[in-house]
Design a protein around this motif. Structure first.
Motif, mmCIF file in Angstrom:
data_model
loop_
_atom_site.group_PDB
_atom_site.id
_atom_site.type_symbol
_atom_site.label_atom_id
_atom_site.label_comp_id
_atom_site.label_asym_id
_atom_site.label_seq_id
_atom_site.Cartn_x
_atom_site.Cartn_y
_atom_site.Cartn_z
ATOM 1 N N ALA A 175 0.746 -1.021 -0.014
ATOM 2 C CA ALA A 175 -0.242 0.163 -0.369
ATOM 3 C C ALA A 175 1.170 1.252 -0.299
ATOM 4 C CB ALA A 175 -0.832 0.109 1.205
ATOM 5 N N LEU A 176 1.850 1.010 1.163
ATOM 6 C CA LEU A 176 3.132 2.169 0.360
ATOM 7 C C LEU A 176 3.389 2.669 -0.636
ATOM 8 C CD1 LEU A 176 4.528 4.263 2.861
ATOM 9 C CD2 LEU A 176 5.837 2.640 2.942
ATOM 10 N N GLN A 177 4.101 1.439 -1.225
ATOM 11 C CA GLN A 177 4.705 1.807 -2.335
ATOM 12 C C GLN A 177 3.334 2.429 -3.332
ATOM 13 O OE1 GLN A 177 6.612 -1.611 -4.549
ATOM 14 N NE2 GLN A 177 5.613 -1.442 -6.364
ATOM 15 N N GLU A 178 2.377 1.431 -3.339
ATOM 16 C CA GLU A 178 1.028 2.180 -4.225
ATOM 17 C C GLU A 178 1.135 3.870 -4.306
ATOM 18 O OE1 GLU A 178 -2.235 -0.129 -3.659
ATOM 19 O OE2 GLU A 178 -1.449 -1.970 -4.687
ATOM 20 N N ARG A 179 0.558 3.927 -2.649
ATOM 21 C CA ARG A 179 0.467 5.195 -2.212
ATOM 22 C C ARG A 179 2.129 6.496 -3.182
ATOM 23 N NH1 ARG A 179 0.828 5.616 2.623
ATOM 24 N NH2 ARG A 179 2.667 6.052 3.304
ATOM 25 N N ILE A 180 3.099 5.697 -2.687
ATOM 26 C CA ILE A 180 3.943 6.378 -3.755
ATOM 27 C C ILE A 180 4.700 6.961 -4.739
ATOM 28 C CG2 ILE A 180 6.627 6.653 -3.903
ATOM 29 C CD1 ILE A 180 7.162 5.295 -1.197
ATOM 30 N N PHE A 181 3.395 5.680 -5.432
ATOM 31 C CA PHE A 181 3.615 6.135 -7.258
ATOM 32 C C PHE A 181 2.100 6.882 -7.180
ATOM 33 C CE2 PHE A 181 5.168 1.348 -8.087
ATOM 34 C CZ PHE A 181 6.123 2.180 -7.930
ATOM 35 N N ALA A 182 1.103 7.054 -6.566
ATOM 36 C CA ALA A 182 0.103 7.617 -6.618
ATOM 37 C C ALA A 182 0.754 9.625 -6.086
ATOM 38 C CB ALA A 182 -0.310 7.734 -5.756
ATOM 39 N N GLU A 183 1.799 9.176 -5.556
ATOM 40 C CA GLU A 183 2.050 11.071 -5.226
ATOM 41 C C GLU A 183 3.322 11.433 -6.962
ATOM 42 O OE1 GLU A 183 4.213 10.016 -1.577
ATOM 43 O OE2 GLU A 183 3.006 10.253 -0.521
ATOM 44 N N VAL A 184 4.225 10.149 -7.201
ATOM 45 C CA VAL A 184 4.802 11.106 -8.013
ATOM 46 C C VAL A 184 4.005 10.709 -9.564
ATOM 47 C CG1 VAL A 184 5.667 9.869 -10.396
ATOM 48 C CG2 VAL A 184 6.778 9.125 -7.471
ATOM 49 N N LEU A 237 12.881 5.332 0.408
ATOM 50 C CA LEU A 237 12.046 6.545 0.759
ATOM 51 C C LEU A 237 10.829 5.784 1.528
ATOM 52 C CD1 LEU A 237 10.883 9.209 0.558
ATOM 53 C CD2 LEU A 237 9.419 8.294 -1.808
ATOM 54 N N ALA A 238 10.852 4.365 0.786
ATOM 55 C CA ALA A 238 9.702 3.225 1.694
ATOM 56 C C ALA A 238 9.881 2.917 3.090
ATOM 57 C CB ALA A 238 9.015 2.052 0.562
ATOM 58 N N ASP A 239 11.194 2.780 2.791
ATOM 59 C CA ASP A 239 11.514 2.649 4.194
ATOM 60 C C ASP A 239 11.950 3.733 5.755
ATOM 61 O OD1 ASP A 239 12.196 0.206 3.867
ATOM 62 O OD2 ASP A 239 15.027 0.221 3.640
ATOM 63 N N GLN A 240 11.532 4.832 4.681
ATOM 64 C CA GLN A 240 11.852 6.298 5.764
ATOM 65 C C GLN A 240 10.172 6.938 6.323
ATOM 66 O OE1 GLN A 240 13.293 9.560 3.317
ATOM 67 N NE2 GLN A 240 15.443 8.582 3.766
ATOM 68 N N GLN A 241 8.836 6.329 5.364
ATOM 69 C CA GLN A 241 7.624 6.708 5.848
ATOM 70 C C GLN A 241 7.478 5.257 6.443
ATOM 71 O OE1 GLN A 241 5.237 7.736 1.968
ATOM 72 N NE2 GLN A 241 7.129 8.913 1.613
ATOM 73 N N ALA A 242 8.052 4.148 5.946
ATOM 74 C CA ALA A 242 7.522 2.351 6.823
ATOM 75 C C ALA A 242 7.409 3.139 8.714
ATOM 76 C CB ALA A 242 7.864 2.337 5.957
ATOM 77 N N LYS A 243 8.965 3.707 9.128
ATOM 78 C CA LYS A 243 9.565 3.702 10.430
ATOM 79 C C LYS A 243 8.009 3.462 11.355
ATOM 80 C CE LYS A 243 13.822 5.446 9.512
ATOM 81 N NZ LYS A 243 15.206 6.640 10.055
ATOM 82 N N SER A 244 7.057 4.313 11.036
ATOM 83 C CA SER A 244 6.509 4.132 12.408
ATOM 84 C C SER A 244 5.493 3.013 12.304
ATOM 85 C CB SER A 244 5.563 5.232 11.497
ATOM 86 O OG SER A 244 5.008 5.810 10.214
ATOM 87 N N THR A 245 4.899 2.802 11.646
ATOM 88 C CA THR A 245 4.734 1.398 11.147
ATOM 89 C C THR A 245 5.599 0.555 11.774
ATOM 90 O OG1 THR A 245 3.627 1.774 8.860
ATOM 91 C CG2 THR A 245 3.236 -0.715 9.635
#
Length: 739
Positions: A44-53, A364-372
């Protein structure tokens, strides 16, 4: 006592191990769910990043489209004014205006620069430059072009002030001998910039425009659609760096009259990309030939030559993007370690390319996934604490209670172990219950011994009675089978007698006709021998012979049909073989054969449509129909001269149908209706009825044909039997119709 205590310890430890395994069986699936949730979160995070791109790319696409639209609108407004001025010279500069301009040093005729150095800075900024090649002086269109281009200078000035990214705006004559240019540049400067010695040579460099050759590129030969076009990047001869030009052909009455163009530096396009910070990847704008128009890191500005796509991208990605026109737009693609997408820029033949590596995406995904990750670790910790608390305050005391209960079964005097205070009442209640249970079991054991003796006696008596009952049932089944076979053969015998009686008439007629024809034939032979045959006698003989043969043929056909129907019905009724058959054909044969038995006082009618194909037992179905028709004749039409039996059918879904047999007879009394399918039940007992007809029907329908049968009846109205039959009967190893 020691061995008993040791055994209890072993049992308790076994229960503890089972509980630990139980906890693991809970914990492992939960951890698996957590892991799956983490994976799902990563996706889901990757899909969100792709959506932001994609969203950021669309914003940049909109910014570029706005710039392109501004340039397009700028030229379109100038084109309207220019065409009006060329079509209507009175809308351009008039003579009085030219007189005023000539006083300021602006020439209306002649070659070279027409707006000279006498103009002050404000007028130069207002009017720009006009350059005329000497060879242009012989063309009558030149004066119109000069006036028209002078008339659009104010509009050009307004656009340049509103949008500073316009570097040059110009008009090129179709003959490449006259050009207007804004902002103003002197003849000396343009001679120096083009390294020319004459204005004619300078104009050749200007019209070449870095090799793009605008007049030829946008002229009718290469651009018959008369569309605007962007040039490839080139370096400006005026020293303003790398730029691209938007060109718009000008036509008056379908005649090519020149080119309007505006130049935009590549630096400005780069500022559009660089002014929009991107979280992931890089962006570039390229044309169809692979020239880089802009990028977000300044490669175009820092490069001394026009930058190509293969110089701006990794080699493995550049080769793919050169063929991007055949790939789907507005979608992120992956090739090896790279992700990329291509977005077309409306109003141009450019594409906005966005690309990033798998490592950048992962970082980028690792940075955003720390909270998870922290949430998952907290959830696991909470789960571990909850399991420990449950084990300490609930599970282990419960296991001790189970162990204590097991010990009480064999040792009711067992002492209560040390347990938490909250569990003490439960242990005391279990101990008291065990004592009561032990006393109760002692009493029950004594009573059970007496009961066993009584049961043994009763069992022996019941065994003898059961044996006698089984023998009676077997004898009854044998008798029933014999009666069923007798009923079947009796019905077949009655059918044979009826068919024989019915055959008597057509066969008797055939014998009579054949005898008559034989006599006539002998008379003809005699007259032929005596040679006394007359033509009239021969004609009479032929006529009588033809009529006799027709009568003979009809009666023989009637006998053949009757025999054929009897044969099918008799064979099917005497056989239990499974085969494919058509329902309408089978019903027809049954009706034709059964009609023989009843002469004309019972009318048999079928409305069964053709096309219902069965894979079943036709013998069983024929016997069912025969019994239902015979039952109607025996019970329904007593004391009546005429009756009618109707057989119809209708589909129920794709695999079943309803077969309906109805009569208009006397009906069945309500008190008899619930018993008609019972063996040996009949209202004609002692009058020829065996009570097996409808019982046989029920057994055949439900067991052999695999269906259901229902009956509805109303006294003095009639009776209707409804059979729900499958088109494919269930498979049976040895079907027996009478059972």
């Amino acid at each position: 006592m020691n061995s008993s205590s040791s055994s209890s310890v072993v049992q308790l430890r076994r229960l503890q191990r089972h509980f630990v395994l139980f906890l693991l069986s809970i914990a492992i699936p939960i951890m698996a769910v957590v892991w799956l949730y983490k994976k799902h979160t990563e996706v889901a995070l990757q899909e969100r990043i792709f959506a932001e791109v994609i969203a950021h790319t669309q914003q940049q696409q909109l910014a570029f489209t706005q710039v392109i639209q501004i340039a397009t609108s700028h030229l379109q407004r100038l084109s309207v004014q220019l065409i009006d001025a060329l079509n209507h010279p009175e809308m351009a500069l008039n003579d009085s205006q030219w007189q005023s301009l000539s006083q300021l040093g602006i020439r209306r005729q002649g070659s070279g620069e027409l707006t000279g150095s006498k103009l002050d800075a404000a007028l130069r900024d207002r009017y720009g430059s006009l350059f005329v090649s000497p060879k242009a002086l012989q063309h009558a269109q030149l004066e119109k072009e000069i006036s028209a281009t002078m008339a659009i200078f104010p509009a050009i000035k307004a656009a340049h002030r509103a949008y500073p990214f316009f570097q040059w705006t110009y008009y090129y004559s179709p003959r490449e001998d006259f050009s207007s240019l804004y902002p103003y540049v002197s003849e000396a400067d343009i001679m120096q910039a083009t390294a020319s010695r004459s204005i004619e040579d300078a104009l050749k460099v200007v019209f070449d425009a870095g090799g793009t050759k605008p007049v030829q590129m946008i002229g009718p030969n290469r651009n018959p659609q008369q569309q605007q076009q962007w040039t490839a990047p080139y370096y400006d001869a005026g020293g303003k760096g790398a730029m691209v030009s938007l060109l718009l052909p000008q036509y008056v009455n379908q005649q090519f009259v020149g080119v309007l163009g505006t130049d935009v530096t590549l630096r400005m396009f780069g500022e559009v990309l660089q002014g929009s910070a991107r979280h992931l990847g890089h962006a570039i704008v390229v044309d169809r030939a692979g020239n880089v128009i802009a990028d977000d890191v300044g490669l175009v500005q820092s490069n001394k030559d026009i930058l190509k796509l293969d110089k701006a991208l990794p080699s493995e990605l550049a080769q793919l993007l050169l063929a991007r026109h055949t790939m789907e737009k507005n979608k992120i693609h992956q090739m090896g370690n790279w992700y990329w997408m291509s977005v077309p820029l409306k109003g141009s033949e450019w594409d906005l390319l966005v690309y990033f590596s798998a490592q950048e995406l992962s970082l980028l995904a690792d940075q955003q996934a720390k909270s998870t990750l922290w949430i998952l670790l907290g959830l696991i910790g909470f789960l571990a604490i909850a399991m420990w608390l449950m084990s300490r305050h609930f599970a282990f005391p419960a296991l001790r209670l189970v162990d204590f209960l097991n010990k009480l079964i064999s040792h009711p005097e067992q002492q209560i172990p040390a347990v938490p205070k909250a569990w003490q009442p439960s242990f005391e209640q279990v101990a008291a219950t065990a004592q009561e249970r032990h006393t109760y079991l002692k009493t029950i054991e004594a009573q059970a011994e007496d009961l066993e003796k009584t049961v043994a006696q009763r069992t022996e008596q019941l065994s003898h009675a059961n044996t006698a009952l089984l023998e009676s049932i077997e004898q009854l089944k044998s008798t029933q089978k014999m009666l069923v076979e007798s009923e079947k053969m009796a019905a077949l015998g009655a059918l044979v007698a009826g068919v024989a009686h019915e055959l008597n008439t057509p066969i008797g007629v055939g014998v009579t006709i054949s005898s008559t024809l034989l006599e006539k034939n002998q008379e003809l032979v005699q007259q032929l021998a005596e040679q006394t045959l007359r033509k009239s006698v021969l004609a009479e003989y032929v006529s009588e012979n033809q009529q006799g043969l027709a009568i003979l043929s009809r009666n023989l056909a009637q006998a053949a049909n009757l025999v054929n129907s009897f044969k099918k019905v008799a064979v099917d009724q005497a056989s239990d073989q499974r085969r494919d058959f058509d329902l309408a054909e089978t019903v027809h044969h049954v009706i034709q054969t059964m009609q023989v038995l009843f002469d004309s006082h019972i009318e048999l009618e079928s409305s069964v449509p053709s096309g219902f194909q069965f894979d079943s037992y036709p013998g069983a179905l024929v016997q069912v129909l025969n019994n239902l028709i015979a039952n109607a004749e025996t019970h329904g039409f007593v004391g009546r001269q005429h009756g009618k039996v109707t057989i119809s059918a209708q589909a129920v879904g794709d695999a079943q149908l309803e077969l309906i047999v109805s009569d208009d007879g006397l009906g069945i009394d309500p008190e008899h209706l619930a018993h008609i399918f019972e063996p040996f039940f009949t209202t004609k007992l002692g009058q020829g009825g065996s009570g097996l007809g409808l019982s046989i029907v029920y057994n055949l329908v439900t067991s052999i044909l695999g269906g259901k049968i229902e009956v509805l009846s109303q006294v003095n109205v009639g009776t209707t039997f409804t059979l729900l039959l499958p088109l494919t009967a269930p498979r049976k190893a040895h079907p027996h119709q009478a059972e």
